[in-house]
Design an enzyme around this catalytic site. Sequence first.
Site, mmCIF file in Angstrom:
data_model
loop_
_atom_site.group_PDB
_atom_site.id
_atom_site.type_symbol
_atom_site.label_atom_id
_atom_site.label_comp_id
_atom_site.label_asym_id
_atom_site.label_seq_id
_atom_site.Cartn_x
_atom_site.Cartn_y
_atom_site.Cartn_z
ATOM 1 N N LYS A 230 0.837 -1.214 0.000
ATOM 2 C CA LYS A 230 0.000 0.000 0.000
ATOM 3 C C LYS A 230 0.868 1.258 0.000
ATOM 4 O O LYS A 230 0.655 2.173 -0.796
ATOM 5 C CB LYS A 230 -0.901 -0.013 1.241
ATOM 6 C CG LYS A 230 -1.556 1.330 1.533
ATOM 7 C CD LYS A 230 -2.460 1.265 2.747
ATOM 8 C CE LYS A 230 -1.782 1.473 4.084
ATOM 9 N NZ LYS A 230 -1.486 2.868 4.424
ATOM 10 N N ASN A 231 1.833 1.298 0.928
ATOM 11 C CA ASN A 231 2.558 2.548 1.144
ATOM 12 C C ASN A 231 3.601 2.850 0.078
ATOM 13 O O ASN A 231 4.200 3.931 0.081
ATOM 14 C CB ASN A 231 3.185 2.564 2.546
ATOM 15 C CG ASN A 231 2.097 2.662 3.608
ATOM 16 O OD1 ASN A 231 0.950 2.983 3.298
ATOM 17 N ND2 ASN A 231 2.455 2.360 4.852
ATOM 18 N N ARG B 117 -5.017 10.624 4.346
ATOM 19 C CA ARG B 117 -3.962 11.611 4.566
ATOM 20 C C ARG B 117 -2.811 11.496 3.579
ATOM 21 O O ARG B 117 -2.142 12.478 3.266
ATOM 22 C CB ARG B 117 -3.433 11.497 5.993
ATOM 23 C CG ARG B 117 -4.327 12.178 6.939
ATOM 24 C CD ARG B 117 -4.146 11.759 8.366
ATOM 25 N NE ARG B 117 -5.268 12.286 9.107
ATOM 26 C CZ ARG B 117 -6.455 11.727 9.131
ATOM 27 N NH1 ARG B 117 -6.675 10.598 8.482
ATOM 28 N NH2 ARG B 117 -7.447 12.277 9.788
ATOM 29 N N ASP C 82 -5.241 12.264 13.276
ATOM 30 C CA ASP C 82 -6.124 11.101 13.261
ATOM 31 C C ASP C 82 -5.923 10.295 14.530
ATOM 32 O O ASP C 82 -5.355 10.791 15.505
ATOM 33 C CB ASP C 82 -5.906 10.260 11.998
ATOM 34 C CG ASP C 82 -4.512 9.664 11.924
ATOM 35 O OD1 ASP C 82 -3.739 9.804 12.895
ATOM 36 O OD2 ASP C 82 -4.193 9.062 10.897
ATOM 37 N N ASP D 205 4.021 0.411 12.502
ATOM 38 C CA ASP D 205 2.819 -0.284 12.025
ATOM 39 C C ASP D 205 2.706 -1.694 12.605
ATOM 40 O O ASP D 205 1.624 -2.282 12.611
ATOM 41 C CB ASP D 205 2.819 -0.357 10.492
ATOM 42 C CG ASP D 205 2.626 1.014 9.875
ATOM 43 O OD1 ASP D 205 2.037 1.882 10.529
ATOM 44 O OD2 ASP D 205 3.086 1.222 8.737
HETATM 45 N N1 EPU Z 1 6.147 14.193 11.195
HETATM 46 C C1 EPU Z 1 6.340 15.517 11.533
HETATM 47 N N2 EPU Z 1 6.338 16.437 10.530
HETATM 48 C C2 EPU Z 1 6.188 16.088 9.215
HETATM 49 C C3 EPU Z 1 5.990 14.735 8.892
HETATM 50 C C4 EPU Z 1 5.982 13.798 9.904
HETATM 51 O O1 EPU Z 1 6.486 15.850 12.700
HETATM 52 O O2 EPU Z 1 6.208 16.982 8.363
HETATM 53 C C5 EPU Z 1 6.126 13.181 12.286
HETATM 54 C C6 EPU Z 1 4.757 12.515 12.391
HETATM 55 O O3 EPU Z 1 3.884 13.283 13.174
HETATM 56 C C7 EPU Z 1 5.097 11.193 13.021
HETATM 57 C C8 EPU Z 1 6.466 10.880 12.442
HETATM 58 O O4 EPU Z 1 6.985 12.105 11.951
HETATM 59 O O5 EPU Z 1 5.176 11.317 14.401
HETATM 60 C C9 EPU Z 1 6.467 9.839 11.349
HETATM 61 O O6 EPU Z 1 5.710 10.280 10.261
HETATM 62 P P1 EPU Z 1 6.073 9.932 8.743
HETATM 63 O O7 EPU Z 1 6.010 11.181 7.941
HETATM 64 O O8 EPU Z 1 7.334 9.112 8.701
HETATM 65 O O9 EPU Z 1 4.873 8.986 8.368
HETATM 66 P P2 EPU Z 1 3.874 9.125 7.134
HETATM 67 O O10 EPU Z 1 4.626 9.324 5.867
HETATM 68 O O11 EPU Z 1 2.787 10.060 7.490
HETATM 69 C C10 EPU Z 1 3.986 6.568 6.589
HETATM 70 C C11 EPU Z 1 3.005 5.447 6.427
HETATM 71 C C12 EPU Z 1 2.437 5.046 7.780
HETATM 72 C C13 EPU Z 1 3.596 4.623 8.679
HETATM 73 C C14 EPU Z 1 4.613 5.775 8.777
HETATM 74 C C15 EPU Z 1 5.853 5.423 9.577
HETATM 75 C C16 EPU Z 1 2.069 5.930 4.256
HETATM 76 C C17 EPU Z 1 0.887 6.295 3.455
HETATM 77 N N3 EPU Z 1 1.900 5.886 5.568
HETATM 78 O O12 EPU Z 1 3.247 7.662 7.139
HETATM 79 O O13 EPU Z 1 1.608 3.914 7.536
HETATM 80 O O14 EPU Z 1 3.118 4.292 9.952
HETATM 81 O O15 EPU Z 1 5.040 6.150 7.449
HETATM 82 O O16 EPU Z 1 6.508 4.352 9.017
HETATM 83 O O17 EPU Z 1 3.134 5.651 3.719
HETATM 84 C C18 EPU Z 1 -0.306 2.549 7.761
HETATM 85 O O18 EPU Z 1 0.037 1.995 6.699
HETATM 86 O O19 EPU Z 1 -1.257 2.110 8.479
HETATM 87 C C19 EPU Z 1 0.408 3.750 8.208
HETATM 88 C C20 EPU Z 1 -0.043 4.555 9.165
#
Ligand code: EPU
Length: 431
Positions: free
Chosen positions: A22-23, A92, A116, A307
């Site tokens: 998915k990601n 998101r 969320d 995750d």
């Molecule tokens: N964060 C910030 N500022 C930003 C971006 C992120 O503070 O500008 C913080 C977030 O608040 C969080 C941490 O950094 O505490 C990690 O966030 P990250 O940006 O790495 O995650 P994401 O890209 O929003 C993806 C996956 C998530 C997975 C995370 C961590 C996708 C669509 N989602 O999210 O997957 O948990 O990386 O590996 O790629 C899921 O599949 O159920 C899921 C939540």
Amino acid sequence: MDRLLVTGGARLAGTVRVSGAKNAALKHMAAALLAPGRSVVRNVPRILDCTLMGRVLEHLGVPVTWEGDAVSIDATTLTSTEAPYELVRQMRASIVVLGPLLARAGRARVALPGGDEIGSRPIDLHVHGLAKLGARIRTEHGFVVAEAPDGLRGAVITLDYPSVGATENLMMAAVAARGTTVIDNAAREPEIADVADLLVAMGARVAGAGTSTIEIDGVGVDAFHPVEHATMPDRIESGTWAAAAVATRGDITIAGARADHLDLLLGKLADAGATVDRTEDGVRVRQAERPTAVDFVTLPYPGLATDFQPILMAALAVARGTSIATENVFESRFLYVDELRRMGADIRTEGHHAVIRGVERLSAAPVRALDIRAGAAMVIAALTADGRTSIADVHHLDRGYEDLERKLTTLGAEVRRDGEPVVVPDPAAAR
Ligand code: EPU
């Protein structure tokens, strides 16, 4: 109604084929925006989130068609540069269109995602990075608006934190900039390298994706051509089946799983008593006895993925002994623990730590899926419980797991949606 009814007690056994990640697939679909023409992404899971990403692209004037697991994206012309709140609110990850859209069209307007059930989801790192690439960025009326009418220029960007989404957005913007970009403290998740592979096939120059320093030689916005690319297997789905084998004392062969993406998780499961074997095409996880307690800590890759946290917690809820879990990535990723407690789990949380005292057996109860992985945790817990658990808000599971009921049924679980029986598939056709 929107419920999954899971009867506990079965020891899951058999072979299950893991779907595309998915990601990674979501980002592949967004990256297709860079190249005029029709790109095809294969091995895309038929899940709600990928459907929603398709809708975001269609809103931009880009037709999206599905054929089996292949998504065809015709980005010949863009008629809009806006991702509306109605779609971003539902998913998101829509924020990852910001980088490629800005690169291709010189302008992007994307609704702010908001928080969320797993934490506040800021995008400050995305925004700061794009500003370093020369974009003018403001937020207005709940949207982030980015403009770069004269194109983006390469820059050195050091992320405060190795955010997956920020790394991907910046990579997808920087490939079209003039000059060289270095992203330092980049996220190292395997999905990042898979996104880079698609970009390179499209004509981009990217080195170091999958390490903490990514170097991008910008080729300008006109250099991209459409591509065909197959998405990597979903390591989180693979880990979900591995944990389900341990929790149910089962024997599951996860066809297509990449063991090298699962090192830490499989190590933890082995510590809990599992026998883990690499097969020719995947991983086999067997659990003979009740699992034993293990401590774990989530961290950005190559650390143990956040995750996996809910999924491991569900398995450890029935372990012998006391485990300690530490969540370091998302601030409120323990909210679902109350749902596990409703099933008799003995878990206490304090800040970002959880203490899990394993109980012999959980008891079936009506519970909710709070997010995708919390939903998977509920399914695992339900499989070990006595009686039939009803899991509400199952659309969260539909967001991330392809064919979940069919795969569970193939492995011997008793699962129904909304009281309707699931058609038992021919095991030979199981994927
Ligand atoms: N964060 C910030 N500022 C930003 C971006 C992120 O503070 O500008 C913080 C977030 O608040 C969080 C941490 O950094 O505490 C990690 O966030 P990250 O940006 O790495 O995650 P994401 O890209 O929003 C993806 C996956 C998530 C997975 C995370 C961590 C996708 C669509 N989602 O999210 O997957 O948990 O990386 O590996 O790629 C899921 O599949 O159920 C899921 C939540």
